[in-house]
Design a protein around this motif. Sequence first.
Motif, short mmCIF file in Angstrom:
data_model
loop_
_atom_site.label_atom_id
_atom_site.label_comp_id
_atom_site.label_asym_id
_atom_site.label_seq_id
_atom_site.Cartn_x
_atom_site.Cartn_y
_atom_site.Cartn_z
N LEU A 182 0.84 -1.19 0.00
CA LEU A 182 0.00 0.00 0.00
C LEU A 182 0.88 1.25 0.00
O LEU A 182 2.06 1.20 0.34
N ASP A 183 0.29 2.38 -0.35
CA ASP A 183 1.05 3.63 -0.44
C ASP A 183 1.68 4.02 0.89
O ASP A 183 2.72 4.70 0.92
N ASN A 184 1.08 3.60 1.99
CA ASN A 184 1.64 3.96 3.31
C ASN A 184 2.76 3.02 3.76
O ASN A 184 3.31 3.17 4.85
N GLY A 185 3.10 2.02 2.94
CA GLY A 185 4.21 1.13 3.24
C GLY A 185 3.82 -0.23 3.75
O GLY A 185 4.68 -1.12 3.91
N LEU A 186 2.54 -0.46 4.06
CA LEU A 186 2.12 -1.77 4.56
C LEU A 186 2.23 -2.81 3.45
O LEU A 186 1.65 -2.66 2.38
N LYS A 187 2.97 -3.89 3.73
CA LYS A 187 3.10 -4.97 2.77
C LYS A 187 2.02 -6.00 3.03
O LYS A 187 1.74 -6.34 4.19
#
Length: 447
Positions: free
Chosen positions: A31-36
């Motif tokens: 996701l754009d916020n860094g969550l894989k």
Amino acid sequence: MDTYRSRMLLVLCLAPLAAFAAPSPTHEFVLDNGLKVIVQEDHRAPVVTSQLWFKVGSIDEAPGQTGLSHALEHMLYKGSSKTCAGEAAAILESLGAAENAVTSKDVTFYYQTLATPYLGVAFELMADLMSTAHLRAEDLTPELAVIREERRQLVDDSPDETALERLMTLASPTSSYRTPVIGWMNDLHRLNAADLRAWYESRYAPGNATLVVVGDVTLDQVKPLAQRYFGALASRPFPPVLKLLELPEPGERKLSLYQAVPTPELIMAFNVPGLATAEVRQTAHALRLIEMLLAGSQSARLQKRLTHQEQLFSHVSSTYDFYNRSDTLLVLRTRLNGKHAASLDEAQTRIWQILDELRSTPPSTDELERARTQLIARRIYARDFIENTAQHLGALESAGLSWQLMDQDVADLKKVTPDDIRRAAETYLIRERLSTAHVLVEKKTHE
């Protein structure tokens, strides 16, 4: 003829296992916020497990603040912007979900296994808890009392766990792996809400997390749900993930302590690399097989010779946690047979004789194949449970490794040769890497 027959049996045993070893469809996106997000399809039953992994554990805690990660896990269910204390767990229970959380030295993760149509509920609750938990001081005070009691019951009142905890402080001279996950009792009396809030805000950032989903789902089902519930969370900076290397040869260390044990116990812990820190990953796989060869089954060398034949021990076990993000330990635990007159020093000498055999002479092809077959069987049969599969995927990613190594695991184990075993034993099963605990029967005091 006997050798031929044993090899044929091994081939027959491995054949059905290989049929189950084909990788399931697995997908990943960020996701754009860094969550894989990792999604593995498994359509055998209409259920799914959702696991949210954070790269934070006791290894990250500073002296004086031990137990922070575990305390935060407890406090996450004490209320948030959307739920009252205990409500998240109650909602999941009402849906028939199995749910819990785990803190270890490397990671903290939260999991829910439930019917596939309710996956969005699990996502919504977890996204809320990781971003808007209240963490109030008035809730922390009684919860720390609960955690202190948990420590008393699980560690302080357990001779085996007390001995292991003390040994860990010796076995990791330069690494914070010596820090107990539950924390030291003194620290559990002084943790405060401000410490907890700072830990939460820095460590529970989306970029420091991995969401693992395994079960009766497809990528097209999971991706919009993940975007809907987790995508709106703000990205935040977080500290770099520690990967700690222990001294190559710390020197032999030993402790003796008296505990309420029925017969004396011996624990031997060798400093070894894990999958994430081995210079060559085949070394870690060789160490996995060494653990099997020594004590991983009833036919293993220590079990067969020292427990069944010589009856020196009443119990032998071994562990090797190779998914750690830093250097780790290969641990042998034994308990003397009360009917045997040997001392712990004599028992340790006998163990060294067996270790020296492995250090000087490669195992036979048949012995290695038996150990390999047993280990591969355990790994493959464990994948019958979607929770186990998700845990392997999450552990690999949290250790800084690729989840794809899970699909290569059987092939990597098959590459290990008898001489790989001998070299690994010669390098790592040495006194300069050994910490030993002699757990002696508690002396009776007389008034």
